[in-house]
Design a protein around this motif. Structure first.
Motif, PDB file in Angstrom:
ATOM      1  N   UNK A  19      46.860  41.134  39.742  1.00  0.00           N
ATOM      2  CA  UNK A  19      48.133  41.793  41.057  1.00  0.00           C
ATOM      3  C   UNK A  19      46.686  42.337  40.967  1.00  0.00           C
ATOM      4  N   UNK A  20      45.131  42.463  41.472  1.00  0.00           N
ATOM      5  CA  UNK A  20      45.023  43.457  42.137  1.00  0.00           C
ATOM      6  C   UNK A  20      44.989  43.775  43.249  1.00  0.00           C
ATOM      7  N   UNK A  21      44.772  44.588  43.760  1.00  0.00           N
ATOM      8  CA  UNK A  21      45.179  44.950  45.062  1.00  0.00           C
ATOM      9  C   UNK A  21      43.439  45.139  45.929  1.00  0.00           C
ATOM     10  N   UNK A  22      43.106  44.413  47.035  1.00  0.00           N
ATOM     11  CA  UNK A  22      41.765  44.279  47.411  1.00  0.00           C
ATOM     12  C   UNK A  22      41.813  44.739  48.929  1.00  0.00           C
ATOM     13  N   UNK A  23      40.296  45.645  49.065  1.00  0.00           N
ATOM     14  CA  UNK A  23      40.711  46.117  50.337  1.00  0.00           C
ATOM     15  C   UNK A  23      38.965  45.831  50.580  1.00  0.00           C
ATOM     16  N   UNK A  43      44.688  55.187  43.190  1.00  0.00           N
ATOM     17  CA  UNK A  43      44.459  53.851  43.170  1.00  0.00           C
ATOM     18  C   UNK A  43      44.671  53.183  41.423  1.00  0.00           C
ATOM     19  N   UNK A  44      45.524  51.999  41.468  1.00  0.00           N
ATOM     20  CA  UNK A  44      45.414  51.285  40.349  1.00  0.00           C
ATOM     21  C   UNK A  44      44.241  50.419  39.582  1.00  0.00           C
ATOM     22  N   UNK A  45      44.451  50.793  38.145  1.00  0.00           N
ATOM     23  CA  UNK A  45      44.093  49.614  37.103  1.00  0.00           C
ATOM     24  C   UNK A  45      43.413  48.351  38.072  1.00  0.00           C
ATOM     25  N   UNK A  46      42.201  48.408  38.225  1.00  0.00           N
ATOM     26  CA  UNK A  46      41.728  46.538  38.846  1.00  0.00           C
ATOM     27  C   UNK A  46      41.507  46.891  40.164  1.00  0.00           C
ATOM     28  N   UNK A  47      41.848  47.881  40.634  1.00  0.00           N
ATOM     29  CA  UNK A  47      42.016  48.220  42.887  1.00  0.00           C
ATOM     30  C   UNK A  47      40.557  47.911  43.002  1.00  0.00           C
ATOM     31  N   UNK A  48      40.358  46.997  43.985  1.00  0.00           N
ATOM     32  CA  UNK A  48      39.196  46.977  43.659  1.00  0.00           C
ATOM     33  C   UNK A  48      39.160  46.868  45.749  1.00  0.00           C
ATOM     34  N   UNK A  49      37.187  47.112  45.925  1.00  0.00           N
ATOM     35  CA  UNK A  49      36.620  47.520  47.303  1.00  0.00           C
ATOM     36  C   UNK A  49      35.891  46.860  46.909  1.00  0.00           C
TER      37      UNK A  49
END
Ligand code: BTN
Length: 259
Positions: A19-23, A43-49
């Protein structure tokens, strides 16, 4: 950015329970800086940029990272491994490198192997296809967040002159699947899982795979501390150089050169 699409990455991730947020930015300085700023803001663990291009992409040792638009993957992930002291963090780069090697290898023609040049280069046929840059945010001497940055050469066919002999890409290796979104999803899932496993078990479960991918093993090498033959990754993640006379010198930081 047709093949780099936030919704496509999120859909692939949710299909495998991540469930990673992605931007995704069209252009940024460095995705590692974006992820670090977001980590500091919570930002939470796994958030991807990700970015389609970077104008200040950087690698280890202050090197710049070739980051043109439309071609490659520039990805940084916020990780929040609990209970890791700053002095225990260095081998996380190796665990992440293994995850990157596996994700790339899965896209290459049958029989291609991705190797790791300690500590952070992923190579295919002796040429660099990806690099890992792990940075951390500290508060009062403790790690509050880690940023795992990965650059993967996906579609580049012509590298700048200084890289031509040393770099390769997924396209140059003849892979049919060059879709950056699917590769991004595989990397986000693989790197987040590697971090979770490292948090629980440190480097032990990664060692067999790392040793099987060791590009330096048996080669003449030199580092600041020693010159000799590559003798493998030690259990704590140091790289061992066997010098003349048989002494084994562990290298724990810096670069190892293959002359
Ligand atoms: C290296 O091989 O020295 C590491 C290269 C890491 C490059 C990636 S691209 C995404 C992220 N943003 C950066 O500025 N660097 C990393």
């Amino acid at each position: 950015m047709i093949d780099l699409d936030e919704a496509a990455i999120v859909a692939r991730l949710s299909a495998i329970g991540v469930a990673s947020p992605v931007s995704i930015a069209a252009l940024t300085g460095s995705t590692n800086d974006d992820a670090r700023a977001a980590a500091i803001a919570g930002a939470p663990h796994g958030a991807a940029f990700l970015a389609d291009a970077q104008h200040k992409g950087r690698g280890r040792g202050g090197h710049s990272w070739h980051s043109p638009p439309g071609e490659n993957l520039y990805l940084s992930i916020v990780l929040r491994p609990a209970g890791i002291a700053p002095r225990e963090l260095a081998p996380l780069t190796l665990a992440i490198g293994g995850a990157v090697a596996r994700a790339i290898e899965a896209r290459l023609p049958e029989g291609s192997r991705a190797s790791i040049k300690w500590p952070n280069d992923v190579l295919v046929d002796g040429r660099k296809i990806a690099g890992v840059l792990v940075e951390s945010a500290l508060r009062a001497g403790a790690i509050t967040a880690v940023v795992a940055g990965v650059g993967v050469n996906v579609k580049t066919l012509n590298f700048p002159a200084e890289l031509t002999d040393r770099a390769t890409s997924i396209a140059l290796l003849g892979a049919r699947d060059r879709d950056r979104s699917s590769l991004a999803a595989a990397l986000i899932a693989g790197i987040t899982r590697a971090s979770d496993r490292f948090e629980a078990e440190r480097l032990a479960p990664f060692l067999d795979d790392l040793r099987a991918r060791d590009h330096l093993l048996g080669r003449p090498l030199h580092a600041l501390e020693a010159r000799g033959i590559g003798a493998g990754v030690r259990d704590d993640g140091a790289y061992v150089i066997e010098v003349e006379g048989g002494a084994r010198v562990p290298i724990t930081s810096g670069a190892i050169e293959v002359p």
